[in-house]
Design an enzyme around this catalytic site. Structure first.
Site, mmCIF file in Angstrom:
data_model
loop_
_atom_site.group_PDB
_atom_site.id
_atom_site.type_symbol
_atom_site.label_atom_id
_atom_site.label_comp_id
_atom_site.label_asym_id
_atom_site.label_seq_id
_atom_site.Cartn_x
_atom_site.Cartn_y
_atom_site.Cartn_z
ATOM 1 N N ARG A 15 -0.225 -5.518 40.273
ATOM 2 C CA ARG A 15 -0.496 -5.432 41.799
ATOM 3 C C ARG A 15 -1.326 -4.258 42.168
ATOM 4 N NH1 ARG A 15 5.284 -5.358 44.263
ATOM 5 N NH2 ARG A 15 6.026 -5.134 42.176
ATOM 6 N N ASN A 167 20.344 0.311 43.718
ATOM 7 C CA ASN A 167 20.240 0.874 42.486
ATOM 8 C C ASN A 167 18.622 1.297 42.415
ATOM 9 O OD1 ASN A 167 20.539 1.389 39.657
ATOM 10 N ND2 ASN A 167 19.733 -0.374 39.126
ATOM 11 N N ALA A 421 -41.299 41.016 48.360
ATOM 12 C CA ALA A 421 -41.141 39.437 48.779
ATOM 13 C C ALA A 421 -42.069 38.626 47.900
ATOM 14 C CB ALA A 421 -41.250 39.068 50.095
HETATM 15 C C1 UD1 Z 1 15.026 -2.539 38.478
HETATM 16 C C2 UD1 Z 1 16.408 -2.585 38.536
HETATM 17 C C3 UD1 Z 1 16.908 -2.919 39.843
HETATM 18 C C4 UD1 Z 1 16.672 -1.782 40.680
HETATM 19 C C5 UD1 Z 1 14.910 -1.288 40.816
HETATM 20 C C6 UD1 Z 1 14.600 -0.189 41.339
HETATM 21 C C7 UD1 Z 1 16.994 -3.844 36.371
HETATM 22 C C8 UD1 Z 1 17.465 -5.288 35.868
HETATM 23 N N1 UD1 Z 1 16.819 -3.770 37.657
HETATM 24 O O1 UD1 Z 1 14.530 -3.535 38.811
HETATM 25 O O2 UD1 Z 1 18.372 -2.745 40.078
HETATM 26 O O3 UD1 Z 1 17.078 -1.695 42.089
HETATM 27 O O4 UD1 Z 1 14.757 -1.448 39.220
HETATM 28 O O5 UD1 Z 1 13.158 0.004 41.321
HETATM 29 O O6 UD1 Z 1 17.011 -2.983 35.729
HETATM 30 N N2 UD1 Z 1 10.106 -2.121 32.371
HETATM 31 C C9 UD1 Z 1 9.720 -2.066 30.872
HETATM 32 N N3 UD1 Z 1 9.854 -3.173 30.278
HETATM 33 C C10 UD1 Z 1 10.523 -4.380 30.997
HETATM 34 C C11 UD1 Z 1 10.776 -4.149 32.283
HETATM 35 C C12 UD1 Z 1 10.560 -3.240 32.787
HETATM 36 O O7 UD1 Z 1 9.262 -1.006 30.442
HETATM 37 O O8 UD1 Z 1 10.448 -5.229 30.086
HETATM 38 C C13 UD1 Z 1 10.025 -0.695 33.190
HETATM 39 C C14 UD1 Z 1 8.830 -0.905 34.084
HETATM 40 O O9 UD1 Z 1 7.623 -0.408 33.888
HETATM 41 C C15 UD1 Z 1 9.183 -0.071 35.307
HETATM 42 C C16 UD1 Z 1 10.778 -0.108 35.084
HETATM 43 O O10 UD1 Z 1 11.030 -0.549 33.881
HETATM 44 O O11 UD1 Z 1 9.015 1.272 35.135
HETATM 45 C C17 UD1 Z 1 11.497 -0.919 36.230
HETATM 46 O O12 UD1 Z 1 10.997 -2.330 36.054
HETATM 47 P P1 UD1 Z 1 10.832 -3.268 37.036
HETATM 48 O O13 UD1 Z 1 10.398 -4.462 36.631
HETATM 49 O O14 UD1 Z 1 10.148 -2.592 38.216
HETATM 50 O O15 UD1 Z 1 12.369 -3.514 37.552
HETATM 51 P P2 UD1 Z 1 12.982 -4.305 38.914
HETATM 52 O O16 UD1 Z 1 13.064 -5.508 38.478
HETATM 53 O O17 UD1 Z 1 12.362 -3.892 40.061
#
Ligand code: UD1
Ligand code: CA
Length: 454
Positions: A15, A167, A421
């Protein structure tokens, strides 16, 4: 217990619509991930692991921090899967703190209670009350108020979606516990992902207390997914840093119109007008005034000095009681003593300028040593470059350099000398004398202006 921090940063950040990976997007001039790494330094972590994803080589190269252990998560299968990639690098007796690479504003003191919870045998979660928690996982508590699980928004029922405690994703637990629980994660949920949040249920099942600690403000736990959120966190950080300067005693014409991309320290009674940008390490001593639209990078300014509008400085030391600008440019290794005046369209590079000396208009001073009490006339140039090498100009104390002088370096103007100058000075000018180097003025008798051919 010693601390291992794992920063999850494998997400793609589609995004952002940018060639630059999300965690490298600059916030106050520093990559998002750089801010998180700075926080880890304040927590004195023993080990820092960053989980990075496909195409993350650029991230490793830009961050270039030898204290980081980089862990590749080739496929993004969820936050639980991401953390599991780091666990083989972490000893069982460590406390593990999980941070996100795209949540840059959390302070160390906000995370400390999570570590304290682990020290007491619990799991620590950072939660936050949100007016609109849509999209976030929710903290589900039992009737006694104990945390029992986290439910992701997409998996939550209507009642659970009504919970306003969200969370943040940041948590801390014992490594031995995490290893045990992560191995049991399943991906039978709405997103088909291995959710880190599912460890909460396992902790409760195993009789381990889960403590959710509320973040002191929403701003500290904001995640950055697009340029709009990036601008929001930038504006929070700007406002915090502006407040910090005001607490140190600075008066800001408008705290919303100052950018601090580094560390700024100020003395008492400093005034900073609008649209001033600070980069790197900047110190402003007591009574310094900075006019509008100045750009100051790695600069020290002495007591009572005033920069008028539109000055640019970079790697510069300015002494006390100087007047600089408007429209002055001080380049690397410019060192000004006290009571120096540098006026409009004057550029100074790699030069020392002594006490009370003045260059008020349209001048270039490069590779020069200028004594005290010197007056440099408008349009003077130290001709420091012969096309291959740079040479030094020495202007001794109390010299008066006439307007429009070309001082062809290497050259010395002796103490108390004047140059006429328009002179092009190629040889040393003796002390205390007037030196002229220009052709005699002649008038051509009988000369006529050319006329257009018919
Ligand atoms: C996650 C939490 C959610 C919380 C939210 C806050 C879980 C299942 N959910 O959701 O409860 O409210 O964050 O923003 O944990 N990332 C990886 N590898 C992956 C997936 C994610 O490195 O396979 C990293 C992303 O780069 C990011 C972070 O983990 O920095 C969070 O990932 P994101 O996909 O934003 O989590 P949410 O689904 O939003
Ligand atoms: Ca997210």
């Amino acid at each position: 217990m010693s601390l291992s921090i794992v920063i999850l940063a494998a997400g793609q950040g589609k995004r952002m619509n940018s060639k630059l990976p999300k965690v490298l997007q600059p916030l106050a001039g520093v990559p998002l991930l750089g801010h998180v790494l700075t926080t880890t330094k304040h927590l004195s972590a023993q080990h820092v692991h960053v989980v990075y994803g496909h195409g993350g080589e650029q991230v490793r190269a830009v961050i270039n921090d030898p204290s980081v252990n980089w862990v590749l998560q080739a496929q993004q299968l969820g936050t639980g899967h991401a953390l599991a990639q780091a666990m083989p690098h972490i000893a069982d007796d460590q406390t593990v703190l999980v941070l996100y690479g795209d949540v840059p504003l959390t302070r160390a003191q906000t995370l400390q209670p999570l570590l304290d919870a682990v020290a007491q045998g619990s799991v620590g979660l950072l939660s936050v009350k949100l007016a609109d928690p849509t999209g976030y996982g929710r903290i589900v508590r039992d009737n006694a108020g104990r945390v029992v699980r986290i439910v992701e928004h997409k998996d939550a029922n209507t009642k659970e979606r009504g919970i306003d405690e969200a969370n943040t994703g940041l948590l801390a637990a014992k490594a031995s516990h995490l290893k045990q629980w992560l191995a049991q994660l399943k991906n039978d949920n709405a997103q088909g992902e291995y959710y880190l949040t599912d460890i909460v249920t396992m902790a409760v099942r195993d009789g381990v207390n889960v403590e959710a600690v509320l973040a002191p403000s929403e701003a500290e736990v904001l995640g950055v997914n697009d340029k709009i959120q990036l601008a929001e966190v930038e504006s929070h950080l700007r406002s915090w840093r502006a407040k910090d300067l005001m607490q140190q005693g600075a008066t800001l014409a408008d705290p919303a119109r100052i950018d601090i991309r580094g560390e700024v320290t100020v003395g008492k009674d400093v005034f900073i007008d609008v649209n001033v940008v600070f980069v790197g390490r900047v110190h402003l001593a007591d009574g310094v005034r900075i006019g509008p639209n100045c750009y100051l990078k790695d600069t020290q300014i002495g007591e009572g000095t005033e920069l008028f509008s539109n000055c640019v400085t970079d790697q510069v030391v300015i002494g006390p009681q100087c007047h600089i600008g408007p429209f002055a440019r001080l380049r690397p290794e410019a060192k000004l003593a006290d009571h120096v005046h540098i006026g409009n369209f004057v550029e100074v590079k790699k030069s020392q300028i002594g006490s009370g000396s003045k260059a008020n208009h349209l001048t270039y001073i490069g590779d020069a040593v200028v004594g005290s009490g010197v007056n440099i006339g408008a349009g003077t140039i130290t001709v420091n470059y012969d096309g291959a090498n740079k040479w030094q100009t020495v202007i001794e104390d109390n010299v008066f350099v006439g307007s429009g002088s070309m001082l062809i370096a290497p050259v010395t103007i002796g103490a108390g000398a004047n140059t006429g100058a328009g002179s092009t000075i190629t040889k040393d000018a003796p002390a205390g004398k007037l030196t002229l180097a220009r052709s005699k003025q002649v008038t051509i008798e009988g000369w006529k202006r050319p006329t257009k051919k018919s």
